[in-house]
Design an enzyme around this catalytic site. Sequence first.
Site, short mmCIF file in Angstrom:
data_model
loop_
_atom_site.label_atom_id
_atom_site.label_comp_id
_atom_site.label_asym_id
_atom_site.label_seq_id
_atom_site.Cartn_x
_atom_site.Cartn_y
_atom_site.Cartn_z
N GLU A 76 21.92 -22.21 -19.59
CA GLU A 76 21.03 -21.35 -18.79
C GLU A 76 21.84 -20.28 -18.04
O GLU A 76 21.40 -19.14 -17.91
CB GLU A 76 20.23 -22.20 -17.80
N ASP A 99 0.84 -1.20 0.00
CA ASP A 99 0.00 0.00 0.00
C ASP A 99 0.87 1.25 0.00
O ASP A 99 2.07 1.19 0.27
CB ASP A 99 -0.96 -0.02 1.20
#
Length: 732
Positions: free
Chosen positions: A615, A535
């Site tokens: 990777e 928030d």
Amino acid sequence: MAIYVNEEKGLFQIDTKNASYQMKVSKSGYLLHTYYGRKIKEDVSGELSYYDRGFSGNPPEVGTDRRFSLDALPQEYSCYGQGDYRNVAFLVKDKDGVFGCHLKYDSYEVDADLDFALLPHIHNFEGREDIESLKIRLKDKSLNLYVDLYYHVLPYLDVIARSVVVTNAGEDQVFIEKIASGQLDFLAGDFDLLHFHGRHCKERQTERIALTYAGQSIGSLRGTSSHQENPFLILADRECNEEQGDCYGLHLLYSGNFHMQADKDQYAQTRLLAGIHEEMFSYRLDSGETFISPQLAITFSKDGLTGLSHNCHSLIRYHICRGKFQTQRRPVLLNNWEATYFDFDGEKIKKIAKQASELGVEMLVLDDGWFGKRDSDNSGLGDWWVNEEKIGSSLKELGEGITAYGMKFGLWIEPEMVSEDSDLYRNHPDFAFCLPGKEPVRSRNQLVLDFSRKEVVDYIYQALAKVISTAPISYLKMDMNRSICDVYSRVCRHQNHGEIMYKYVLGVYDFLDRISKDFPDLFVEGCSGGGGRFDAGMLYYTPQIWCSDNTDAVDRLFIQNGTSYGYPISSVGSHVSIVPNHQTGRLTDLKTRAIVAMAGSFGYELDLSLLSDEEKEAVKDQIIDYKKYWNLIQNGHYYRCKLVGSAMDASVWMFVSEDKSEGLLNVVTLDTNANGPAIYVRARGLDENKVYQVEGFDKQYSGASLMHMGLLLPLMQGEYQALQIYFKEVRD
Ligand code: DGJ
């Protein structure tokens, strides 16, 4: 000047870049809200309707005039006790338990100062327009109660931030039973609400609903803003879409129980209220005392939801977040949580860090499990001493080992909690919330410390400050892993338990305030089981929040998309994790995971040594790409986009630099087609007249062609395929 006052007429107008907000004091002394929307110049109070309405009372000042009723007129700040039977903003109770007051206009002040103390609030940002302010005082004569309405205005972002300050100038105590931080009354119009609901691991899912006579409300009574709802809400004209139409966004700068309520009244007028949740709230105000509500930032857009999001992003990035990390690049980090959970020692952490540093990762974050007796989530919280036996050295030595790899070192904490199996709980059981005479409710096997008590905050702060100052720590992840109940404080002032949750939130802010003052170079990331306290209040103290405990790239698309309506990319923590994903079991390509994680502050959450050589090379390239694009991603404009037509389901978003010279388009497919139609994507936010080189396409396009004709994408087969395409303006 954004604020205009005509004393003679009792007229107040706030003009922002694209909007006007108007209030007028009625002849009888009530502050009416006359307008909020696209710019207007004239006093529109003459357009209010005055009809004799049955069952709608008339305040004493209007005598026998049955046409003036506060039950029907739009008000700036309604209260119970004046004949308004709708949901009201303010409810007060006197010392004898009598409900109601009469709030009449008293006075005003332009450029009014307000000391917000620990409450988050908007602030100026160098190089951007400054805030202007207005205070309007309402007064109840017999109680001698002042209700000051504050307006802090940021004209260039169409932001009006509201706060309400109540002062008891009377001799007797009163109780505030309900206090919205702001109210918006609209005379006419059909509105939709967009709210962001969810659950743990599935936060901020977008829902758009029509506002009906039944009314709609969202809120939290969990002690935090919660995974389930978010204190950000959009009220949109029914015709409003991404690109056009009027809408209003409300951000409550508060991290505790909240309530946002929208109602369509009997005359099809709309009222919106937002503030602290009134349930279990009751604040006793003694003679001479003052109460300050959390700030509510409201923004308006006439350019649809994208315009609204851009206002919110700049508001949060520049005027709510603070400190040197507001706009700075955040280090690419590796967090060990999903790599090890509690099963680690110092050597394992160093091995993970070394491998990560070789691939370009810049910070190692040591998550839960480094302190007390904490080998599972059943014990140890509250014992903030370093478990040297487990990590095999002091924290300083471990930190130095990591910084020796050229990395920064970060640490996880969860200050608000205590395990029953901890020395803290054994010595201070009274520090934890627990209802008298009852067994506490456990959640993740932990209890909540009573942060409404200063001595509890002091105790935890001192223990953690000691740890932080003894090791080379650059970053803190501040977690909070349960909802709050059992709200009973053993030392509550006047034994008034309706104040505790508000004071608890202030206690959390106090803790963070001390950290920011004593350790100004520390970057603090918020977290509450991921996005359970995501928030604008937390973002005032922690410029970034771990967006979700769900690291699955596909679920994250929806979580991050919902988050993007109200919050900037700079506030979103996002990591690449291992597959099969630990939360969903889903398989996605490493490339897809990286592109999704780049719609946030980028990092990893796995042991990189488990990857193949190919990777690992890809990880190196991802970090190089992120460093190349970070400014565009973090500080650019964010656009939610779509594929043309519905040939294929996909999530598409774009970053465009403020000067429109660069863009980064991202696509992740959500299904796959045999022999499907061609896939085009229309860019957004570019300059029609600029020419762009599109990387990987070996071709130049005008902004107009990219935005209107669209870009033909290469064939993408297989689920969850991802593309990232960089546009750069061609300059002669
Ligand atoms: C919840 C957080 O969101 C996770 O990332 C991790 O830090 C755990 N808590 C640790 O207990």
